[in-house]
Design a protein around this motif. Structure first.
Motif, PDB file in Angstrom:
ATOM      1  N   VAL A 202      -8.696 -13.297 -41.181  1.00 14.42           N
ATOM      2  CA  VAL A 202      -8.523 -14.733 -41.369  1.00 14.42           C
ATOM      3  C   VAL A 202      -7.184 -15.011 -42.056  1.00 14.42           C
ATOM      4  N   ASP A 203      -6.378 -15.876 -41.454  1.00 15.37           N
ATOM      5  CA  ASP A 203      -5.188 -16.400 -42.146  1.00 15.37           C
ATOM      6  C   ASP A 203      -4.903 -17.807 -41.619  1.00 15.37           C
ATOM      7  N   SER A 207      -8.475 -16.629 -36.799  1.00 14.11           N
ATOM      8  CA  SER A 207      -9.868 -16.660 -37.220  1.00 14.11           C
ATOM      9  C   SER A 207     -10.638 -15.773 -36.257  1.00 14.11           C
ATOM     10  N   ASP A 326      -3.065 -25.366 -41.587  1.00 10.89           N
ATOM     11  CA  ASP A 326      -3.844 -24.154 -41.839  1.00 10.89           C
ATOM     12  C   ASP A 326      -5.176 -24.206 -41.077  1.00 10.89           C
ATOM     13  N   ARG A 328      -7.799 -22.510 -41.295  1.00 11.62           N
ATOM     14  CA  ARG A 328      -9.015 -22.351 -42.109  1.00 11.62           C
ATOM     15  C   ARG A 328      -9.656 -23.694 -42.453  1.00 11.62           C
ATOM     16  N   GLU A 332     -13.767 -24.671 -42.811  1.00 13.62           N
ATOM     17  CA  GLU A 332     -14.366 -24.724 -44.144  1.00 13.62           C
ATOM     18  C   GLU A 332     -15.324 -25.894 -44.296  1.00 13.62           C
TER      19      GLU A 332
END
Ligand code: DAH
Length: 341
Positions: A202-203, A207, A326, A328, A332
């Motif tokens: 993950v960065d 993903s 980003d 992520r 989230e």
């Protein structure tokens, strides 16, 4: 006996008039008029009376029964009415009380972009196809001209379920192409959105789970021009009229020729900026003309039919569309983030 009956009538009528609930009234009915009630008890003693008195007493008893029945009914009605009025009074609606706050949800940015893309493709006559996320490696790789031993099948990149590597989490939506071609004869015009999985750390831009939209068109006389026209239409509808695309040669095992398609940077219009890392273009998808081997493997005569295919990364599309830096953030599910869109 006459006196007994009259006494009973009097006390029963009084009791019923005083009953203030349906339950109390019902128990009075049982007490006086029931099978084992007082009236029956008195009547059981009729046998002891002289014969000439019996009809008189019998008549009186019937009269009393009727009277008590009536009294019961009318008290029943008035108690019900009373209860209703009481309830109506108690339940008056106060329209000035503030309502309960129900927060309104929003579409996830990925869903927004997916819905937009679906609308555009459906407008061009595409249907939506689905395939499994747990897939045979045959479909994910072999039938897509990616034979065993091919670096794309590496255990380091793919989540396999079985030791023999025959079942995996699909690494791309391309196996849906095979499933569609195997089961429906051309003309074919489908898109297939869905989750795909790769063993990525993950960065900000990776993903292990992400989404793609696969596209496939197979018919007589399909050319690269059709591919370009379709993707140009998509990009213009998504990013505004006049937005240009760039086709760069590339390699995919299941298309020949293959290309990657870039879109003119929406931020700087092509001059070069931070968003496009000075390139002026942003990579959008992989595409190409369906490899004859893939067509033939699915039972489609490649001398009669041709087709194009493409695979778009949905996260990338959403990040571009909403200027999200980003990836992520998309997974989230922090409401403070999601509620901005
Ligand atoms: N499956 C490719 C990937 O995951 C993307 C792709 C490239 C799909 C070319 C296609 C295609 O259908 O023709 O990188």
């Amino acid at each position: 006996m006459k006196e007994l009956l009259q006494e009973l009538r009097k006390s029963a009528l009084e009791a019923m008039a005083g009953a203030d609930s349906l339950e109390a009234l019902e128990s009075l009915r049982v007490k006086y008029l029931g099978k084992k009630g007082e009236l029956t008890a008195i009547l059981k003693q009729m046998g002891r009376l002289p014969a000439d008195e019996r009809p008189v007493i019998g008549q009186l008893a019937n009269e009393i029964r009727e009277q008590l029945d009536e009294a019961f009914e009318s008290r029943c009605k008035s108690i019900s009415q009373m209860l209703l009025e009481k309830r109506l009074k108690a339940e008056t609606l106060d329209v000035t009380i503030p309502g309960t706050y129900v927060p309104i949800g929003k579409k996830h940015p990925l869903t927004t972009v997916l819905d937009e893309a679906i609308e555009i493709f459906v407008g061009m006559g595409f249907c939506i196809a689905e395939g499994p996320e747990v897939e045979f490696s045959d479909y994910n790789f072999t039938k897509l001209n990616t034979p065993e031993g091919h670096p794309a099948r590496d255990r380091q990149d793919t989540f396999y379920f079985t030791d023999d590597g025959s079942v995996c989490l699909r690494t791309q939506t391309s196996p849906v192409q095979v499933r569609v071609m195997e089961t429906s004869p051309p003309p074919i015009r489908i898109i297939s959105p869905g989750r795909v999985y790769r063993k990525d750390e993950v960065d900000a831009t990776h993903s292990p789970m992400f989404h793609q939209i696969e596209g496939l068109v197979v018919d007589k006389g399909i050319t690269m021009g059709d591919l370009k026209g379709t993707l140009d239409t998509l990009v213009q509808r998504l990013y505004g009229e006049g937005t240009r695309t760039r086709f760069r040669p590339h390699h995919f095992p299941f298309t020949e020729p293959s290309c990657e398609v870039d879109v003119q940077c929406f931020e700087c219009g092509g001059a070069g900026c931070r968003v496009c890392k000075g390139e002026g273009w942003i990579e959008l998808l992989g595409a190409g003309m369906v490899h004859p081997k893939v067509l033939e493997g699915c039972g489609i005569d490649s001398t009669v039919y041709s087709g194009f295919a493409f695979g778009i990364g949905l996260e990338r599309m959403a990040m571009r569309r909403f200027n999200i830096r980003d990836m992520r953030l998309l997974f989230e599910n922090d409401v403070r983030f999601l509620s901005q869109f």
